[in-house]
Design an enzyme around this catalytic site. Structure first.
Site, PDB file in Angstrom:
ATOM      1  N   GLY A 141     -45.941 -20.129  17.876  1.00 29.49           N
ATOM      2  CA  GLY A 141     -46.204 -19.417  19.111  1.00 29.49           C
ATOM      3  C   GLY A 141     -45.235 -18.267  19.302  1.00 29.49           C
ATOM      4  O   GLY A 141     -44.709 -18.059  20.381  1.00 29.49           O
ATOM      5  N   HIS A 142     -45.013 -17.519  18.205  1.00 28.17           N
ATOM      6  CA  HIS A 142     -44.111 -16.378  18.254  1.00 28.17           C
ATOM      7  C   HIS A 142     -44.391 -15.452  17.068  1.00 28.17           C
ATOM      8  O   HIS A 142     -45.146 -15.803  16.172  1.00 28.17           O
ATOM      9  CB  HIS A 142     -42.648 -16.832  18.222  1.00 28.17           C
ATOM     10  CG  HIS A 142     -42.249 -17.533  16.968  1.00 28.17           C
ATOM     11  ND1 HIS A 142     -42.332 -18.891  16.813  1.00 28.17           N
ATOM     12  CD2 HIS A 142     -41.776 -17.057  15.794  1.00 28.17           C
ATOM     13  CE1 HIS A 142     -41.920 -19.228  15.602  1.00 28.17           C
ATOM     14  NE2 HIS A 142     -41.587 -18.127  14.953  1.00 28.17           N
ATOM     15  N   ALA A 143     -43.767 -14.296  17.118  1.00 26.55           N
ATOM     16  CA  ALA A 143     -43.781 -13.346  16.005  1.00 26.55           C
ATOM     17  C   ALA A 143     -42.340 -12.931  15.764  1.00 26.55           C
ATOM     18  O   ALA A 143     -41.453 -13.227  16.565  1.00 26.55           O
ATOM     19  CB  ALA A 143     -44.633 -12.128  16.339  1.00 26.55           C
TER      20      ALA A 143
END
Length: 138
Positions: free
Chosen positions: A49-51
């Site tokens: 749930g991130h980049a």
């Protein structure tokens, strides 16, 4: 979206198991500075749930099954890691979510940089804005 997978070299010795190996800057297109792994998660758990702004990674699953959802801000794709001889290269500016398909699956990650909390984009809308801004600079 370009999805890049690698075949991790594996050599099986009859009755003795299989040795699998990859080499940084040969099999993986970057130098490895950090390795970590996630284990002990039950089926259905979602992580990620991130980049990352700069970080590049190789993900592989030596045991179990983990679905990797990727989003480059324009397209979405899914890659199932369920073979210890398959690795997935995840470039920077790629939103990722990892979904455990089997309890106790293990996700290993080789990263091209040391941990840097400032490299993370944890808000999806912020990620989308960054992708759009980068597209206008081309």
């Amino acid at each position: 979206m370009i999805i890049q997978t690698i075949s991790i070299k594996s050599v099986t010795a009859a009755g003795m198991g299989t040795l699998s190996v990859f080499e940084a800057e040969r099999d993986v297109p970057f130098a490895v500075k950090r390795i970590y792994y996630i284990h002990g998660a039950p089926e259905g758990v979602q992580r990620g749930g991130h980049a990352h702004k700069q970080l590049r990674q190789l993900l592989w699953c030596p045991y179990g099954s983990i679905l990797i959802r990727l989003d480059d801000g324009h397209e979405k794709a899914e890659v199932l890691l369920n073979d210890p001889a398959k690795g997935l290269i995840v470039e920077h500016n790629m939103w990722r979510e990892m979904l455990w398909q089997k309890t106790d699956s293990v996700l290993c990650v080789a990263a091209d940089s040391y941990y840097d909390a400032d490299d993370y984009i944890r808000d999806y809308e912020e990620f989308r804005r960054a992708v759009q801004a980068a597209g206008t600079e081309d």
